[in-house]
Design a protein around this motif. Structure first.
Motif, PDB file in Angstrom:
ATOM      1  N   ALA A 106       0.836  -1.205   0.000  1.00  0.00           N
ATOM      2  CA  ALA A 106       0.000   0.000   0.000  1.00  0.00           C
ATOM      3  C   ALA A 106       0.873   1.258   0.000  1.00  0.00           C
ATOM      4  O   ALA A 106       0.581   2.229  -0.711  1.00  0.00           O
ATOM      5  CB  ALA A 106      -0.941   0.000   1.201  1.00  0.00           C
ATOM      6  N   LEU A 107       1.929   1.260   0.787  1.00  0.00           N
ATOM      7  CA  LEU A 107       2.832   2.411   0.817  1.00  0.00           C
ATOM      8  C   LEU A 107       3.533   2.600  -0.524  1.00  0.00           C
ATOM      9  O   LEU A 107       3.727   3.736  -0.970  1.00  0.00           O
ATOM     10  CB  LEU A 107       3.862   2.249   1.939  1.00  0.00           C
ATOM     11  CG  LEU A 107       3.324   2.385   3.357  1.00  0.00           C
ATOM     12  CD1 LEU A 107       4.404   2.012   4.368  1.00  0.00           C
ATOM     13  CD2 LEU A 107       2.807   3.794   3.612  1.00  0.00           C
ATOM     14  N   GLU A 108       3.909   1.514  -1.165  1.00  0.00           N
ATOM     15  CA  GLU A 108       4.545   1.597  -2.476  1.00  0.00           C
ATOM     16  C   GLU A 108       3.581   2.172  -3.521  1.00  0.00           C
ATOM     17  O   GLU A 108       3.953   3.016  -4.331  1.00  0.00           O
ATOM     18  CB  GLU A 108       5.040   0.210  -2.917  1.00  0.00           C
ATOM     19  CG  GLU A 108       5.696   0.182  -4.276  1.00  0.00           C
ATOM     20  CD  GLU A 108       6.990   0.971  -4.346  1.00  0.00           C
ATOM     21  OE1 GLU A 108       7.427   1.261  -5.474  1.00  0.00           O
ATOM     22  OE2 GLU A 108       7.566   1.315  -3.296  1.00  0.00           O
ATOM     23  N   ARG A 109       2.311   1.730  -3.492  1.00  0.00           N
ATOM     24  CA  ARG A 109       1.298   2.280  -4.400  1.00  0.00           C
ATOM     25  C   ARG A 109       1.127   3.777  -4.177  1.00  0.00           C
ATOM     26  O   ARG A 109       1.061   4.567  -5.116  1.00  0.00           O
ATOM     27  CB  ARG A 109      -0.045   1.572  -4.192  1.00  0.00           C
ATOM     28  CG  ARG A 109      -0.279   0.385  -5.079  1.00  0.00           C
ATOM     29  CD  ARG A 109      -1.743  -0.062  -5.095  1.00  0.00           C
ATOM     30  NE  ARG A 109      -2.383  -0.081  -3.785  1.00  0.00           N
ATOM     31  CZ  ARG A 109      -2.367  -1.120  -2.943  1.00  0.00           C
ATOM     32  NH1 ARG A 109      -1.736  -2.220  -3.265  1.00  0.00           N
ATOM     33  NH2 ARG A 109      -2.993  -1.055  -1.793  1.00  0.00           N
ATOM     34  N   GLN A 110       1.075   4.151  -2.898  1.00  0.00           N
ATOM     35  CA  GLN A 110       0.918   5.562  -2.554  1.00  0.00           C
ATOM     36  C   GLN A 110       2.110   6.378  -3.056  1.00  0.00           C
ATOM     37  O   GLN A 110       1.947   7.455  -3.614  1.00  0.00           O
ATOM     38  CB  GLN A 110       0.781   5.720  -1.046  1.00  0.00           C
ATOM     39  CG  GLN A 110       0.565   7.156  -0.610  1.00  0.00           C
ATOM     40  CD  GLN A 110       0.442   7.278   0.905  1.00  0.00           C
ATOM     41  OE1 GLN A 110       0.596   6.298   1.629  1.00  0.00           O
ATOM     42  NE2 GLN A 110       0.163   8.465   1.364  1.00  0.00           N
ATOM     43  N   ARG A 111       3.305   5.861  -2.899  1.00  0.00           N
ATOM     44  CA  ARG A 111       4.502   6.561  -3.357  1.00  0.00           C
ATOM     45  C   ARG A 111       4.475   6.740  -4.867  1.00  0.00           C
ATOM     46  O   ARG A 111       4.759   7.814  -5.395  1.00  0.00           O
ATOM     47  CB  ARG A 111       5.758   5.783  -2.939  1.00  0.00           C
ATOM     48  CG  ARG A 111       7.055   6.532  -3.239  1.00  0.00           C
ATOM     49  CD  ARG A 111       8.272   5.696  -2.901  1.00  0.00           C
ATOM     50  NE  ARG A 111       8.378   4.474  -3.677  1.00  0.00           N
ATOM     51  CZ  ARG A 111       8.750   4.423  -4.962  1.00  0.00           C
ATOM     52  NH1 ARG A 111       9.042   5.522  -5.624  1.00  0.00           N
ATOM     53  NH2 ARG A 111       8.840   3.273  -5.591  1.00  0.00           N
ATOM     54  N   LEU A 112       4.072   5.691  -5.589  1.00  0.00           N
ATOM     55  CA  LEU A 112       3.988   5.764  -7.054  1.00  0.00           C
ATOM     56  C   LEU A 112       2.934   6.775  -7.497  1.00  0.00           C
ATOM     57  O   LEU A 112       3.145   7.511  -8.468  1.00  0.00           O
ATOM     58  CB  LEU A 112       3.705   4.395  -7.641  1.00  0.00           C
ATOM     59  CG  LEU A 112       4.838   3.377  -7.532  1.00  0.00           C
ATOM     60  CD1 LEU A 112       4.352   1.985  -7.967  1.00  0.00           C
ATOM     61  CD2 LEU A 112       6.046   3.800  -8.313  1.00  0.00           C
ATOM     62  N   GLU A 113       1.796   6.806  -6.814  1.00  0.00           N
ATOM     63  CA  GLU A 113       0.764   7.769  -7.155  1.00  0.00           C
ATOM     64  C   GLU A 113       1.232   9.203  -6.919  1.00  0.00           C
ATOM     65  O   GLU A 113       0.955  10.097  -7.726  1.00  0.00           O
ATOM     66  CB  GLU A 113      -0.507   7.499  -6.330  1.00  0.00           C
ATOM     67  CG  GLU A 113      -1.245   6.265  -6.751  1.00  0.00           C
ATOM     68  CD  GLU A 113      -2.387   5.909  -5.816  1.00  0.00           C
ATOM     69  OE1 GLU A 113      -2.661   6.667  -4.856  1.00  0.00           O
ATOM     70  OE2 GLU A 113      -3.008   4.857  -6.037  1.00  0.00           O
ATOM     71  N   GLU A 114       1.972   9.429  -5.849  1.00  0.00           N
ATOM     72  CA  GLU A 114       2.501  10.766  -5.559  1.00  0.00           C
ATOM     73  C   GLU A 114       3.516  11.202  -6.600  1.00  0.00           C
ATOM     74  O   GLU A 114       3.598  12.371  -6.949  1.00  0.00           O
ATOM     75  CB  GLU A 114       3.099  10.815  -4.153  1.00  0.00           C
ATOM     76  CG  GLU A 114       2.051  10.752  -3.065  1.00  0.00           C
ATOM     77  CD  GLU A 114       2.647  10.619  -1.670  1.00  0.00           C
ATOM     78  OE1 GLU A 114       3.882  10.502  -1.534  1.00  0.00           O
ATOM     79  OE2 GLU A 114       1.866  10.610  -0.714  1.00  0.00           O
ATOM     80  N   GLU A 115       4.301  10.250  -7.109  1.00  0.00           N
ATOM     81  CA  GLU A 115       5.293  10.564  -8.140  1.00  0.00           C
ATOM     82  C   GLU A 115       4.612  10.979  -9.437  1.00  0.00           C
ATOM     83  O   GLU A 115       5.151  11.782 -10.193  1.00  0.00           O
ATOM     84  CB  GLU A 115       6.204   9.376  -8.388  1.00  0.00           C
ATOM     85  CG  GLU A 115       7.233   9.168  -7.303  1.00  0.00           C
ATOM     86  CD  GLU A 115       8.107   7.937  -7.562  1.00  0.00           C
ATOM     87  OE1 GLU A 115       7.917   7.265  -8.609  1.00  0.00           O
ATOM     88  OE2 GLU A 115       8.971   7.661  -6.727  1.00  0.00           O
TER      89      GLU A 115
END
Length: 114
Positions: A103-112
């Motif tokens: 979930a944190l990785e998905r969030q990081r990718l979305e922020e990028e």
């Protein structure tokens, strides 16, 4: 004196024959989840013995572990006792930890993407 090495932490501790993996993990400050405090009731302390020979399956393990777990070499840390040789023990990664990391990785990718 045998040694027990815990993975993935790579911590090693000297052991006396007869000590359980759960007891040794506490001394080494390696987290193995448990709720039943070593009574083979909660099944949270599953580990895999990757190298070395430990005590045979206890009666509690025979009753509680699924056949597929036994076939994969899974044991209950509260029941496995050290014998005379070194052991390498793998503690499975928590399912919740992997869910949170994804979930944190998905969030990081979305922020990028912004």
């Amino acid at each position: 004196m045998p040694k027990v090495t815990f993975y993935p932490s790579k911590k090693t501790i000297k052991a006396r024959p007869g000590q359980t993996i759960l007891q040794l993990s506490r001394v080494a400050r390696v987290a193995i989840p448990t709720r039943c405090d070593g009574n083979a009731a909660c099944l949270l302390c599953k580990v895999t013995i990757e190298k070395g020979t430990a005590s045979p399956l206890s009666a509690g393990e025979e009753r509680k572990l699924a056949e597929r777990d036994k076939a994969r070499g899974m044991r209950l840390a509260c029941q496995v006792r050290v014998l005379e040789e070194d052991l390498v023990v793998r503690i499975p990664e928590s399912r919740w930890k992997s869910v949170v990391e994804k979930a944190l990785e998905r969030q990081r990718l979305e922020e990028e993407e912004w």
